[in-house]
Design a protein around this motif. Sequence first.
Motif, short mmCIF file in Angstrom:
data_model
loop_
_atom_site.label_atom_id
_atom_site.label_comp_id
_atom_site.label_asym_id
_atom_site.label_seq_id
_atom_site.Cartn_x
_atom_site.Cartn_y
_atom_site.Cartn_z
N GLU A 6 0.83 -1.19 0.00
CA GLU A 6 0.00 0.00 0.00
C GLU A 6 0.87 1.25 0.00
O GLU A 6 1.86 1.33 0.71
CB GLU A 6 -0.93 0.01 1.22
CG GLU A 6 -2.05 -1.00 1.14
CD GLU A 6 -1.67 -2.32 1.77
OE1 GLU A 6 -2.53 -3.20 1.84
OE2 GLU A 6 -0.52 -2.47 2.18
N LYS A 17 -11.33 2.24 -0.26
CA LYS A 17 -10.99 0.90 -0.76
C LYS A 17 -10.69 -0.07 0.38
O LYS A 17 -10.67 -1.27 0.18
CB LYS A 17 -9.76 0.95 -1.67
CG LYS A 17 -9.95 1.70 -2.98
CD LYS A 17 -8.86 1.43 -3.99
CE LYS A 17 -7.49 1.21 -3.42
NZ LYS A 17 -6.44 1.06 -4.46
N TYR A 18 -10.45 0.48 1.59
CA TYR A 18 -9.96 -0.35 2.68
C TYR A 18 -10.97 -0.49 3.81
O TYR A 18 -11.74 0.43 4.09
CB TYR A 18 -8.66 0.23 3.24
CG TYR A 18 -7.56 0.32 2.21
CD1 TYR A 18 -6.78 -0.78 1.91
CD2 TYR A 18 -7.32 1.51 1.52
CE1 TYR A 18 -5.78 -0.71 0.97
CE2 TYR A 18 -6.31 1.59 0.56
CZ TYR A 18 -5.54 0.47 0.29
OH TYR A 18 -4.56 0.55 -0.66
N ARG A 57 -8.35 -4.88 1.82
CA ARG A 57 -9.21 -4.23 0.83
C ARG A 57 -10.64 -4.77 0.93
O ARG A 57 -10.85 -5.93 1.29
CB ARG A 57 -8.67 -4.47 -0.58
CG ARG A 57 -7.29 -3.86 -0.80
CD ARG A 57 -6.68 -4.34 -2.10
NE ARG A 57 -5.33 -3.81 -2.27
CZ ARG A 57 -4.47 -4.24 -3.18
NH1 ARG A 57 -4.80 -5.21 -4.00
NH2 ARG A 57 -3.26 -3.70 -3.27
N LYS A 58 -11.59 -3.93 0.61
CA LYS A 58 -13.00 -4.34 0.72
C LYS A 58 -13.37 -5.42 -0.28
O LYS A 58 -14.39 -6.08 -0.12
CB LYS A 58 -13.91 -3.12 0.52
CG LYS A 58 -13.84 -2.12 1.66
CD LYS A 58 -14.77 -0.95 1.43
CE LYS A 58 -14.73 0.04 2.60
NZ LYS A 58 -15.62 1.20 2.37
N THR A 59 -12.54 -5.62 -1.28
CA THR A 59 -12.82 -6.61 -2.31
C THR A 59 -12.21 -7.98 -2.01
O THR A 59 -12.32 -8.90 -2.82
CB THR A 59 -12.29 -6.13 -3.67
OG1 THR A 59 -10.89 -5.83 -3.53
CG2 THR A 59 -13.04 -4.89 -4.13
#
Length: 259
Positions: A6, A17-18, A57-59
Motif C-alpha cells: 500500500e 478501498k480499505y 481491501r474491501k474486495t
Amino acid sequence: MNMVEEDLEDIIKYADKYLRNVAVDNVIFGYHDKELKILLQRPFVVNKWTVTGGYIRKTESIEEAAHRIAFFRTGLKNLYFRQFLSFGNPKRVNDSVFNAKHIREKSGTDIPTDYWIFDYFVSVGFYTLTEFSQVEFKKSRYEEECKWWSVSDLPPLMFDHKLIISEALLALRLHIAHYPIGYKLLPKKFTLPEIHALYETILEKKLDERNFAKRLMATGIITKLKETRHIGAHRSPFLYKFNKTEYNKGLKSGIELAF
C-alpha cells in the motif's frame, strides 16, 4: 506504519478501498543454519521494526489479504498459512513515533491527525512458513530495511509486535506436533539429521534421534530416496523427501508427532 505494497498517498486518496479498524499481521518464518528466523521490516519513519502486515481491501477476504501481503514480501505463492490469534487491545497501536506530525516531517505527506489509520485497530494474526533460500524479499518505498532476524535475537519492535511474534511461536510449536508443516521450511530433499535439527530448533528441546526418526517414518509423510549426500569422510546419509499425498492428508486430518 505497518504497510507493505500500500502506498501512503493511495491510502489517503482512496481510503474507501480499505476496511477500517481491522488489519492483517503476518509473521513470516524461515529456517537457515539451524536457526528459526522471522522476516521483519523497518518503516522509514521509525527506528523500530514490524512484522509484515497491511490493510484489508474491501474486495478481498482476510485470507486473501494475508496471501497478497506475503506474496508481495517474499515473491512466493502457495505458502503455508495459518491464522493463530487476533489482537485487540485499544492501546495496541499507541507508539510515540506513529502519528501524523512525525510522518509529515519524514515523508512530506500531509495527513490529518485524526486519520483512520491512527484509530483502534484489531489485527488478525497469521504465520507463514517459507523455504529460506527461495525468498526474494523486497521492501516498499516507505521502508528503510527488510531482513531476516533470528527469533532469539530480535530488534526493538513497534506496537504489540513482540506479543504477536511470541504468540506465533507458541502456535507454531503446538501445530508442528500435530501437522506436517516442516515441508515448507526445508529444501525438497533433506537428510534425517536436517529435519531432526529443524524440529529441535522449533520446539527448543532435545529429541532422541532414533525415536524421532521412527515416529516420523511411521506417519508416512516422508519417503527415503536412493540418493545420498556426501558430507564428509565415510559420511553419506540418505536423502528424504516429503510424500505430498500423505502430507496433504496430514494437513487436513492431523498426525500425532508428540515427542
